[in-house]
Design a protein around this motif. Structure first.
Motif, PDB file in Angstrom:
ATOM      1  N   ALA A 186      31.200  80.259   5.960  1.00 36.11           N
ATOM      2  CA  ALA A 186      31.010  80.304   4.508  1.00 36.11           C
ATOM      3  C   ALA A 186      30.493  81.673   4.079  1.00 36.11           C
ATOM      4  CB  ALA A 186      30.054  79.202   4.072  1.00 36.11           C
ATOM      5  N   VAL A 187      29.557  82.232   4.851  1.00 38.44           N
ATOM      6  CA  VAL A 187      29.032  83.570   4.541  1.00 38.44           C
ATOM      7  C   VAL A 187      30.133  84.616   4.657  1.00 38.44           C
ATOM      8  CG1 VAL A 187      27.484  85.388   5.389  1.00 38.44           C
ATOM      9  CG2 VAL A 187      26.633  83.046   5.114  1.00 38.44           C
ATOM     10  N   TRP A 188      30.908  84.567   5.739  1.00 39.42           N
ATOM     11  CA  TRP A 188      31.988  85.541   5.935  1.00 39.42           C
ATOM     12  C   TRP A 188      33.024  85.452   4.823  1.00 39.42           C
ATOM     13  CZ3 TRP A 188      32.887  83.621  11.593  1.00 39.42           C
ATOM     14  CH2 TRP A 188      31.772  83.944  12.375  1.00 39.42           C
ATOM     15  N   ASP A 189      33.389  84.220   4.461  1.00 43.17           N
ATOM     16  CA  ASP A 189      34.390  84.003   3.420  1.00 43.17           C
ATOM     17  C   ASP A 189      33.883  84.537   2.080  1.00 43.17           C
ATOM     18  OD1 ASP A 189      36.913  83.020   2.592  1.00 43.17           O
ATOM     19  OD2 ASP A 189      36.063  81.075   2.035  1.00 43.17           O
ATOM     20  N   ALA A 190      32.637  84.234   1.753  1.00 47.89           N
ATOM     21  CA  ALA A 190      32.065  84.700   0.487  1.00 47.89           C
ATOM     22  C   ALA A 190      31.972  86.228   0.461  1.00 47.89           C
ATOM     23  CB  ALA A 190      30.695  84.071   0.266  1.00 47.89           C
ATOM     24  N   GLN A 191      31.577  86.826   1.585  1.00 47.19           N
ATOM     25  CA  GLN A 191      31.462  88.282   1.648  1.00 47.19           C
ATOM     26  C   GLN A 191      32.823  88.929   1.424  1.00 47.19           C
ATOM     27  OE1 GLN A 191      28.473  89.641   1.973  1.00 47.19           O
ATOM     28  NE2 GLN A 191      29.299  91.688   1.674  1.00 47.19           N
ATOM     29  N   MET A 192      33.838  88.383   2.053  1.00 48.73           N
ATOM     30  CA  MET A 192      35.182  88.927   1.900  1.00 48.73           C
ATOM     31  C   MET A 192      35.661  88.759   0.454  1.00 48.73           C
ATOM     32  SD  MET A 192      38.718  87.720   3.614  1.00 48.73           S
ATOM     33  CE  MET A 192      38.503  86.225   2.689  1.00 48.73           C
ATOM     34  N   LYS A 193      35.455  87.569  -0.112  1.00 46.19           N
ATOM     35  CA  LYS A 193      35.922  87.295  -1.472  1.00 46.19           C
ATOM     36  C   LYS A 193      35.127  88.078  -2.530  1.00 46.19           C
ATOM     37  CE  LYS A 193      38.073  82.754  -0.766  1.00 46.19           C
ATOM     38  NZ  LYS A 193      39.097  83.327   0.016  1.00 46.19           N
ATOM     39  N   SER A 194      33.940  88.591  -2.158  1.00 48.83           N
ATOM     40  CA  SER A 194      33.200  89.423  -3.107  1.00 48.83           C
ATOM     41  C   SER A 194      33.947  90.740  -3.361  1.00 48.83           C
ATOM     42  CB  SER A 194      31.775  89.697  -2.604  1.00 48.83           C
ATOM     43  OG  SER A 194      31.763  90.615  -1.531  1.00 48.83           O
ATOM     44  N   HIS A 195      34.831  91.112  -2.463  1.00 47.93           N
ATOM     45  CA  HIS A 195      35.650  92.312  -2.647  1.00 47.93           C
ATOM     46  C   HIS A 195      36.869  92.014  -3.502  1.00 47.93           C
ATOM     47  CE1 HIS A 195      33.583  94.993   0.185  1.00 47.93           C
ATOM     48  NE2 HIS A 195      33.237  93.858   0.755  1.00 47.93           N
ATOM     49  N   ARG A 196      37.476  90.875  -3.260  1.00 47.82           N
ATOM     50  CA  ARG A 196      38.639  90.437  -4.037  1.00 47.82           C
ATOM     51  C   ARG A 196      38.794  88.936  -3.821  1.00 47.82           C
ATOM     52  NH1 ARG A 196      43.270  94.145  -3.053  1.00 47.82           N
ATOM     53  NH2 ARG A 196      42.062  95.441  -4.442  1.00 47.82           N
ATOM     54  N   PRO A 197      38.637  88.135  -4.878  1.00 50.05           N
ATOM     55  CA  PRO A 197      38.676  86.672  -4.725  1.00 50.05           C
ATOM     56  C   PRO A 197      39.963  86.125  -4.120  1.00 50.05           C
ATOM     57  CG  PRO A 197      37.747  87.248  -6.860  1.00 50.05           C
ATOM     58  CD  PRO A 197      38.260  88.532  -6.242  1.00 50.05           C
ATOM     59  N   ALA A 198      41.052  86.864  -4.228  1.00 51.66           N
ATOM     60  CA  ALA A 198      42.336  86.377  -3.694  1.00 51.66           C
ATOM     61  C   ALA A 198      42.477  86.601  -2.188  1.00 51.66           C
ATOM     62  CB  ALA A 198      43.493  87.052  -4.424  1.00 51.66           C
ATOM     63  N   TYR A 199      41.564  87.370  -1.573  1.00 47.92           N
ATOM     64  CA  TYR A 199      41.650  87.591  -0.132  1.00 47.92           C
ATOM     65  C   TYR A 199      41.515  86.275   0.619  1.00 47.92           C
ATOM     66  CZ  TYR A 199      41.074  92.731  -0.346  1.00 47.92           C
ATOM     67  OH  TYR A 199      41.240  94.067  -0.552  1.00 47.92           O
ATOM     68  N   ARG A 200      42.183  86.210   1.759  1.00 44.94           N
ATOM     69  CA  ARG A 200      42.100  85.026   2.634  1.00 44.94           C
ATOM     70  C   ARG A 200      41.473  85.422   3.957  1.00 44.94           C
ATOM     71  NH1 ARG A 200      47.500  81.530   2.648  1.00 44.94           N
ATOM     72  NH2 ARG A 200      46.039  80.015   3.483  1.00 44.94           N
ATOM     73  N   LEU A 201      40.696  84.498   4.503  1.00 45.77           N
ATOM     74  CA  LEU A 201      40.044  84.697   5.789  1.00 45.77           C
ATOM     75  C   LEU A 201      40.786  83.926   6.861  1.00 45.77           C
ATOM     76  CD1 LEU A 201      37.515  85.660   7.449  1.00 45.77           C
ATOM     77  CD2 LEU A 201      36.476  83.460   6.840  1.00 45.77           C
ATOM     78  N   PHE A 202      41.038  84.588   7.997  1.00 45.54           N
ATOM     79  CA  PHE A 202      41.540  83.835   9.135  1.00 45.54           C
ATOM     80  C   PHE A 202      40.557  83.939  10.280  1.00 45.54           C
ATOM     81  CE2 PHE A 202      43.869  87.821  10.435  1.00 45.54           C
ATOM     82  CZ  PHE A 202      43.500  87.877  11.773  1.00 45.54           C
ATOM     83  N   LEU A 203      40.514  82.887  11.078  1.00 44.08           N
ATOM     84  CA  LEU A 203      39.701  82.833  12.287  1.00 44.08           C
ATOM     85  C   LEU A 203      40.652  82.608  13.443  1.00 44.08           C
ATOM     86  CD1 LEU A 203      36.853  80.577  10.888  1.00 44.08           C
ATOM     87  CD2 LEU A 203      36.838  83.057  11.139  1.00 44.08           C
ATOM     88  N   ARG A 204      40.409  83.316  14.554  1.00 40.24           N
ATOM     89  CA  ARG A 204      41.369  83.255  15.656  1.00 40.24           C
ATOM     90  C   ARG A 204      40.679  82.944  16.971  1.00 40.24           C
ATOM     91  NH1 ARG A 204      44.321  87.251  19.002  1.00 40.24           N
ATOM     92  NH2 ARG A 204      43.143  88.952  18.063  1.00 40.24           N
ATOM     93  N   HIS A 205      41.219  81.956  17.663  1.00 43.36           N
ATOM     94  CA  HIS A 205      40.827  81.592  19.028  1.00 43.36           C
ATOM     95  C   HIS A 205      41.812  80.525  19.488  1.00 43.36           C
ATOM     96  CE1 HIS A 205      38.336  80.407  22.479  1.00 43.36           C
ATOM     97  NE2 HIS A 205      37.768  81.602  22.327  1.00 43.36           N
TER      98      HIS A 205
END
Length: 126
Positions: free
Chosen positions: A59-78
């Motif tokens: 949630a923190v990572w997603d919010a931090q990324m979206k603070s730059h641009r709300p349309a950005y998407r986060l992916f997690l990989r493993h």
């Protein structure tokens, strides 16, 4: 063309003298560096060296990324679903990437189908 940036964070390891990666700071660093490029679609975090992503961390990572641009998407990989946040799905726009690559095509396809079923309806990639 749309591009996702990706970071490879580390957990702290005192024995090896490795400091933990400050993921929100890394998100800021890379998105500020490339913010002028309209092709950036978001950012990914490889969990191989970091470990499991908790709901609160995602949630923190997603919010931090979206603070730059709300349309950005986060992916997690493993390749292990246990490394993904157990409940957090953001606004339904997270992407869970399974990067398994060892096994027969049949074994991989069976694992990918199980992954997609487990995280449905969240977007998945392989």
């Amino acid at each position: 063309m749309k591009i996702f940036l990706e970071i490879f964070p580390f957990k702290a390891n005192a024995k090896k003298g490795i400091a933990a990666t400050d993921i929100p700071a890394a998100i800021d660093t890379w998105l500020k560096k490339f913010k002028h490029h309209s092709c950036i679609a978001g950012l990914g975090i490889e969990l191989e060296y970091f470990g499991k992503a908790t709901d609160s961390a995602a949630a923190v990572w997603d919010a931090q990324m979206k603070s730059h641009r709300p349309a950005y998407r986060l992916f997690l990989r493993h390749y292990n679903p246990d490394y993904m946040p157990p409940v957090y799905r953001g606004k339904g726009d997270l992407i869970f990437i399974n990067d398994a690559s060892e096994g027969t095509i049949e074994e991989l396809n069976k694992g990918f189908a199980a992954w997609a079923n487990h995280f449905s309806p969240t977007a998945c990639a392989f």
